[in-house]
Write a protein that holds these residues in place. Structure first.
Motif, mmCIF file in Angstrom:
data_model
loop_
_atom_site.group_PDB
_atom_site.id
_atom_site.type_symbol
_atom_site.label_atom_id
_atom_site.label_comp_id
_atom_site.label_asym_id
_atom_site.label_seq_id
_atom_site.Cartn_x
_atom_site.Cartn_y
_atom_site.Cartn_z
ATOM 1 N N GLY A 1 0.807 -1.222 0.000
ATOM 2 C CA GLY A 1 0.000 0.000 0.000
ATOM 3 C C GLY A 1 0.835 1.264 0.000
ATOM 4 O O GLY A 1 1.797 1.392 -0.757
ATOM 5 N N GLU A 2 0.492 2.180 0.899
ATOM 6 C CA GLU A 2 1.072 3.522 0.877
ATOM 7 C C GLU A 2 2.503 3.559 1.426
ATOM 8 O O GLU A 2 2.814 2.923 2.423
ATOM 9 C CB GLU A 2 0.182 4.497 1.657
ATOM 10 N N SER B 1 5.036 -0.927 -2.822
ATOM 11 C CA SER B 1 4.451 0.413 -2.949
ATOM 12 C C SER B 1 5.017 1.089 -4.189
ATOM 13 O O SER B 1 5.564 0.419 -5.074
ATOM 14 C CB SER B 1 4.742 1.243 -1.691
ATOM 15 N N ALA B 2 4.889 2.408 -4.248
ATOM 16 C CA ALA B 2 5.471 3.202 -5.333
ATOM 17 C C ALA B 2 5.888 4.561 -4.791
ATOM 18 O O ALA B 2 5.242 5.100 -3.893
ATOM 19 C CB ALA B 2 4.466 3.379 -6.472
ATOM 20 N N PRO C 1 5.687 8.232 -12.422
ATOM 21 C CA PRO C 1 5.712 9.683 -12.673
ATOM 22 C C PRO C 1 4.643 10.473 -11.910
ATOM 23 O O PRO C 1 3.841 11.202 -12.487
ATOM 24 C CB PRO C 1 5.500 9.761 -14.195
ATOM 25 N N TYR C 2 4.649 10.303 -10.613
ATOM 26 C CA TYR C 2 3.749 11.051 -9.719
ATOM 27 C C TYR C 2 4.581 11.447 -8.508
ATOM 28 O O TYR C 2 5.564 10.772 -8.196
ATOM 29 C CB TYR C 2 2.571 10.180 -9.257
ATOM 30 N N PRO C 3 4.196 12.505 -7.794
ATOM 31 C CA PRO C 3 4.991 12.889 -6.621
ATOM 32 C C PRO C 3 4.911 11.846 -5.501
ATOM 33 O O PRO C 3 3.884 11.175 -5.337
ATOM 34 C CB PRO C 3 4.353 14.216 -6.164
ATOM 35 N N THR C 4 5.992 11.712 -4.776
ATOM 36 C CA THR C 4 6.013 10.839 -3.598
ATOM 37 C C THR C 4 5.000 11.351 -2.571
ATOM 38 O O THR C 4 4.865 12.556 -2.371
ATOM 39 C CB THR C 4 7.430 10.810 -2.994
ATOM 40 N N VAL D 1 -0.894 10.837 -5.713
ATOM 41 C CA VAL D 1 0.549 10.643 -5.486
ATOM 42 C C VAL D 1 0.997 9.252 -5.958
ATOM 43 O O VAL D 1 0.188 8.455 -6.451
ATOM 44 C CB VAL D 1 0.895 10.840 -3.988
ATOM 45 N N ALA D 2 2.296 8.989 -5.802
ATOM 46 C CA ALA D 2 2.884 7.760 -6.349
ATOM 47 C C ALA D 2 2.175 6.505 -5.844
ATOM 48 O O ALA D 2 1.841 5.613 -6.627
ATOM 49 C CB ALA D 2 4.373 7.718 -6.016
#
Length: 298
Positions: A10-11, A45-46, A73-76, A97-98
């Protein structure tokens, strides 16, 4: 036991606390504590293509925390955290977000096939991409007597729906919930008037769960299994903050069950671990040997 992989999924994010930033997110907290009990854990996660993302990966590497974290390609992710005067956190969680965009990759599919236990929540399912990835992971993961799919509900802000909660309850075999969340869920499902324990028995039966863990803060915690219930009082400790205490509880409980401990012993160790984490600042303190030594030996 050596091929037992335990996954926190998850996050992955930064908690922006009054005293500075700390790495947060239940999956990492869970996986880190599982690893302290001598089991092979992974964080899934990412993170973004940014300094905050690089810093998370570096931090996990320094903690020797194994992970399968994609860079997208998304902000952390970040969360503004304010602590009230009792040290209880209130969160403002950034969207888009990521970790809202965790991809389902061939490597992740391979990991799912080797996973013995996974812990996932409702927060990471707020976006369709990560929700589908989590569900595909759960579907690929083997089913069987020693396989555990733990749904640790985390009702944050408005980031949940009845549909997501029901879907996750159907896919899990262990539900972890706190007393406040249980009240919210009961209202959502239309049985608000009965006592907490009866609500737990209803959910256990309705979703054919192996276990339901109910934590009630200072009022103790319960583990319901078909036919019996374990209750352990919450020890009185000097609380530094409660960040990550619930995740350490879940980690100690799952590690104990995987090592073959009876439910009541697993429950006691989980309570003791969570109580220790409350006495420390941050979600990932090093646990003392008195907690881990019984489980880390093969």
């Amino acid at each position: 036991m050596n091929n037992t992989i335990v996954v926190g999924m998850g996050e992955a994010l930064w908690d922006m606390l009054p005293e500075g930033k700390k790495i947060g997110g239940a999956p990492a907290n869970f996986a880190y504590h599982v690893s302290q009990f001598g089991l092979d854990s992974r964080v899934v996660s990412a993170v973004g293509e940014d300094e905050l993302g690089v810093e998370i990966l570096k931090n996990f590497h320094e903690k020797k925390l194994n992970c399968m974290i994609e860079t997208v390609p998304y902000p952390t992710g970040t969360v503004q955290v304010e602590l009230d005067r009792n040290g209880v956190p209130c969160y403002d969680i950034r969207e888009g977000v990521a970790w809202d965009n965790i991809p389902f990759t061939p490597a992740l599919e391979g990991l799912a096939r080797q996973t013995r236990a996974v812990c996932f929540g409702s927060l990471a399912q707020r976006s369709v991409v990560s929700r589908e990835t989590i569900n595909r992971f759960l579907d690929v993961m083997p089913d069987g007597e020693g396989q555990y799919k733990i749904f640790d509900i985390n009702l944050r802000q408005g980031f949940y729906t009845k549909e997501i909660i029901c879907g996750s309850m159907r896919k899990c075999n262990i539900l972890k919930i706190n007393d406040e969340e249980l009240v919210t869920i009961s209202r959502m499902f239309g049985y608000p008037g009965i006592d907490l324990q009866d609500k737990c028995w209803i959910l256990l039966a309705k979703y054919n769960l192996r276990m339901l863990i109910l934590t009630c803060g200072v009022n103790g915690s319960y583990v319901f299994t078909p036919g019996e219930v374990s209750f352990v009082e919450t020890p009185k400790v000097e609380v530094a903050d409660t960040v990550g205490a619930g995740d350490s509880f879940t980690a100690a409980f799952v590690a104990s069950i995987l090592r073959g401990l009876p439910v009541n012993e697993a429950h006691r160790l989980a309570v003791a671990t969570s109580a220790f984490v409350c006495t420390q600042n941050g979600a990932m303190p090093v646990l003392p040997a008195r907690l881990t030594e019984g489980l880390t030996t093969e």
